[in-house]
Enzyme design. Structure first.
Site, PDB file in Angstrom:
ATOM      1  N   TYR A 100      24.369 -11.491   4.687  1.00  0.00           N
ATOM      2  CA  TYR A 100      25.560 -10.642   4.781  1.00  0.00           C
ATOM      3  C   TYR A 100      26.833 -11.482   4.749  1.00  0.00           C
ATOM      4  O   TYR A 100      27.746 -11.221   3.955  1.00  0.00           O
ATOM      5  CB  TYR A 100      25.545  -9.777   6.050  1.00  0.00           C
ATOM      6  CG  TYR A 100      26.943  -9.322   6.377  1.00  0.00           C
ATOM      7  CD1 TYR A 100      27.558  -8.340   5.592  1.00  0.00           C
ATOM      8  CD2 TYR A 100      27.690  -9.939   7.373  1.00  0.00           C
ATOM      9  CE1 TYR A 100      28.871  -7.973   5.817  1.00  0.00           C
ATOM     10  CE2 TYR A 100      29.012  -9.574   7.603  1.00  0.00           C
ATOM     11  CZ  TYR A 100      29.593  -8.589   6.829  1.00  0.00           C
ATOM     12  OH  TYR A 100      30.902  -8.239   7.038  1.00  0.00           O
ATOM     13  N   TRP A 135      43.415 -11.994   8.596  1.00  0.00           N
ATOM     14  CA  TRP A 135      42.664 -12.733   7.576  1.00  0.00           C
ATOM     15  C   TRP A 135      42.807 -12.088   6.196  1.00  0.00           C
ATOM     16  O   TRP A 135      42.530 -12.723   5.190  1.00  0.00           O
ATOM     17  CB  TRP A 135      41.195 -12.861   7.972  1.00  0.00           C
ATOM     18  CG  TRP A 135      40.565 -11.585   8.470  1.00  0.00           C
ATOM     19  CD1 TRP A 135      39.926 -10.637   7.739  1.00  0.00           C
ATOM     20  CD2 TRP A 135      40.519 -11.134   9.834  1.00  0.00           C
ATOM     21  NE1 TRP A 135      39.489  -9.624   8.543  1.00  0.00           N
ATOM     22  CE2 TRP A 135      39.825  -9.907   9.840  1.00  0.00           C
ATOM     23  CE3 TRP A 135      40.981 -11.660  11.036  1.00  0.00           C
ATOM     24  CZ2 TRP A 135      39.590  -9.180  11.013  1.00  0.00           C
ATOM     25  CZ3 TRP A 135      40.749 -10.945  12.195  1.00  0.00           C
ATOM     26  CH2 TRP A 135      40.063  -9.726  12.180  1.00  0.00           C
ATOM     27  N   ARG A 136      43.244 -10.836   6.156  1.00  0.00           N
ATOM     28  CA  ARG A 136      43.520 -10.205   4.860  1.00  0.00           C
ATOM     29  C   ARG A 136      44.911 -10.572   4.360  1.00  0.00           C
ATOM     30  O   ARG A 136      45.134 -10.645   3.145  1.00  0.00           O
ATOM     31  CB  ARG A 136      43.420  -8.682   4.983  1.00  0.00           C
ATOM     32  CG  ARG A 136      41.997  -8.185   5.167  1.00  0.00           C
ATOM     33  CD  ARG A 136      41.952  -6.679   5.247  1.00  0.00           C
ATOM     34  NE  ARG A 136      40.577  -6.203   5.401  1.00  0.00           N
ATOM     35  CZ  ARG A 136      40.243  -4.945   5.648  1.00  0.00           C
ATOM     36  NH1 ARG A 136      41.201  -4.031   5.773  1.00  0.00           N
ATOM     37  NH2 ARG A 136      38.977  -4.601   5.769  1.00  0.00           N
ATOM     38  N   ASP A 192      26.592  -4.804   5.952  1.00  0.00           N
ATOM     39  CA  ASP A 192      26.592  -4.923   7.410  1.00  0.00           C
ATOM     40  C   ASP A 192      26.238  -3.563   8.014  1.00  0.00           C
ATOM     41  O   ASP A 192      25.814  -2.643   7.315  1.00  0.00           O
ATOM     42  CB  ASP A 192      27.949  -5.420   7.905  1.00  0.00           C
ATOM     43  CG  ASP A 192      29.064  -4.394   7.720  1.00  0.00           C
ATOM     44  OD1 ASP A 192      28.855  -3.391   6.988  1.00  0.00           O
ATOM     45  OD2 ASP A 192      30.144  -4.571   8.315  1.00  0.00           O
ATOM     46  N   CYS A 215      27.998  12.745  -0.239  1.00  0.00           N
ATOM     47  CA  CYS A 215      27.212  12.526   0.974  1.00  0.00           C
ATOM     48  C   CYS A 215      26.173  13.625   1.209  1.00  0.00           C
ATOM     49  O   CYS A 215      26.514  14.773   1.497  1.00  0.00           O
ATOM     50  CB  CYS A 215      28.147  12.429   2.176  1.00  0.00           C
ATOM     51  SG  CYS A 215      27.299  11.980   3.701  1.00  0.00           S
ATOM     52  N   GLU A 265      34.614 -13.527   9.621  1.00  0.00           N
ATOM     53  CA  GLU A 265      33.285 -12.922   9.534  1.00  0.00           C
ATOM     54  C   GLU A 265      32.364 -13.432  10.651  1.00  0.00           C
ATOM     55  O   GLU A 265      31.571 -12.662  11.204  1.00  0.00           O
ATOM     56  CB  GLU A 265      32.663 -13.201   8.163  1.00  0.00           C
ATOM     57  CG  GLU A 265      33.302 -12.425   7.023  1.00  0.00           C
ATOM     58  CD  GLU A 265      33.165 -10.922   7.169  1.00  0.00           C
ATOM     59  OE1 GLU A 265      32.233 -10.458   7.854  1.00  0.00           O
ATOM     60  OE2 GLU A 265      34.009 -10.189   6.614  1.00  0.00           O
ATOM     61  N   TYR A 306      28.199 -15.471  22.517  1.00  0.00           N
ATOM     62  CA  TYR A 306      27.348 -15.941  21.421  1.00  0.00           C
ATOM     63  C   TYR A 306      27.864 -17.294  20.908  1.00  0.00           C
ATOM     64  O   TYR A 306      28.247 -17.453  19.752  1.00  0.00           O
ATOM     65  CB  TYR A 306      27.290 -14.924  20.281  1.00  0.00           C
ATOM     66  CG  TYR A 306      26.793 -13.568  20.710  1.00  0.00           C
ATOM     67  CD1 TYR A 306      25.429 -13.305  20.819  1.00  0.00           C
ATOM     68  CD2 TYR A 306      27.683 -12.558  21.019  1.00  0.00           C
ATOM     69  CE1 TYR A 306      24.963 -12.062  21.229  1.00  0.00           C
ATOM     70  CE2 TYR A 306      27.233 -11.308  21.434  1.00  0.00           C
ATOM     71  CZ  TYR A 306      25.874 -11.068  21.543  1.00  0.00           C
ATOM     72  OH  TYR A 306      25.424  -9.843  21.962  1.00  0.00           O
TER      73      TYR A 306
END
Length: 350
Positions: free
Chosen positions: A121, A25-26, A139, A210, A38, A83
């Site tokens: 999202y 998809w990229r 996400d 971080c 997504e 799902y």
């Protein structure tokens, strides 16, 4: 502070330029492809999604074609991803897009969120990646990275926690390339700032920012929340044969696996006598019965523990009208949830 924000965004974008994952998809980032990927990636790993994405877009290459697909075709293409409400909402949205948006996805997050199955999202991801909008896409990866960068130890399931992460990433969005920024963080979360293993801090482009790394305790973030124990449900499944045919039935229109086909099944473990009595109560008349496969299937919040009975029915006493008989050899063409794969594979000799 602004310099720090800019440096973090620069590091993220530089990482993406050099290390971005190659994903279908990229390589062809049509809005339809970004949306589909997504939705597929919700609750599902990237390596699992890739072959499904390629098969789905080959069969249904446009939003128009998705809107026109039959339920059987749609469910078969989705079979195994689980799902199933996701794919039903995809088609509902596709029909809305065809009738109200000329078959195109809107570019704004607010308009995208009006479509079935698209939350904050997913809308942010589509708007930023497909349309270059300055929108965050927070996400699980971004939440994990964000809590480690800031050493945020509060709960994340309440409004305060969600707002904290949304605000953090929105404040760090670059003026340009928000889509690349979001995708870079998804990659870092998937390959470096790992969820269930020691993060690879020594190769992380965000190490200098971080706080959790500086403290030496990155695995303490996000704060662990007590998970609810999955409910165990015992089921009895029936493999009902009439010559070369096998009986299937449709699940109820609401609830788990809504509207999908299954082998006839009932709650609880039934003994042989109880199984025979149950079938006779449904006007089904067994000739032979033997114990069948046992299996366990885990959903996000429920475990099915299934035992089964293999039954040959008397073909002369079967009433045809309300029953769905399928040639056993054709079961691979029917969309069946993964929970029933052991029985289908057995019938197909796999």
């Amino acid at each position: 502070m602004t310099d720090n924000i800019n440096r973090l965004a620069d590091k993220v974008l530089a990482y993406y330029q050099e290390h971005r994952r190659t994903l279908p998809w990229r390589e062809n980032p049509l809005p339809y492809h970004i949306w589909l990927s997504e939705i597929m990636l919700q609750q599902t790993r990237v390596d699992t999604v890739i072959p499904y994405f390629e098969r789905f877009t080959l069969a249904l290459p446009t939003i128009q074609r998705l809107a026109e697909a039959s339920e059987d075709e749609l469910l078969k293409l989705w079979e195994g991803l689980g799902y199933y409400s996701r794919v039903r909402n995809l088609q509902k949205s596709a029909k809305i897009l065809v009738s109200e948006y000329n078959g195109e996805l809107p570019s704004s997050k607010s308009e995208l969120m009006k479509l079935p199955g698209i939350g904050a999202y997913t809308a942010g991801a589509i708007a930023s990646i497909a349309f270059g909008q300055k929108e965050s896409a927070v996400d699980g990866n971004l939440i994990r990275i964000g809590t480690r960068l800031t050493a945020y130890s509060g709960p994340l399931t309440n409004a305060e926690g969600k707002k904290a992460m949304e605000s953090f990433w929105t404040s760090h969005l670059p003026e340009q390339s928000a889509g690349d920024f979001n995708q870079a963080l998804m990659d870092i979360g998937a390959t470096i700032c790992l969820p269930n293993a020691q993060p690879l801090c020594l190769i992380c482009p965000l190490r200098e920012f971080c706080k959790a790394h500086a403290q030496g305790n990155p695995t303490d973030y996000p704060a662990k929340e007590l998970k609810k124990k999955r409910k165990i449900e015992r089921k009895t499944l029936f493999v009902l044969r009439k010559d070369s045919l096998v009986l299937l039935e449709k699940r109820e229109a609401r609830g788990l696996l809504a509207g999908l086909l299954q082998f006839p099944m009932t709650d609880g473990y039934l003994s042989e006598d109880e199984a025979l009595s149950y079938l006779q109560g449904r006007s089904l008349h067994p000739l032979r019965i033997k114990s069948g496969l046992r299996s366990k299937h885990i959903f996000s919040h429920i475990e099915w523990h299934i035992r089964s009975w293999e039954i040959q029915l008397d073909p002369f006493l079967v009433q045809e009208e309300d029953l769905l008989w399928i040639e056993a050899a054709d079961l691979d063409r029917i969309a069946l949830p993964t929970a029933f794969a052991p029985w289908r594979n057995q019938l197909l000799g796999l």
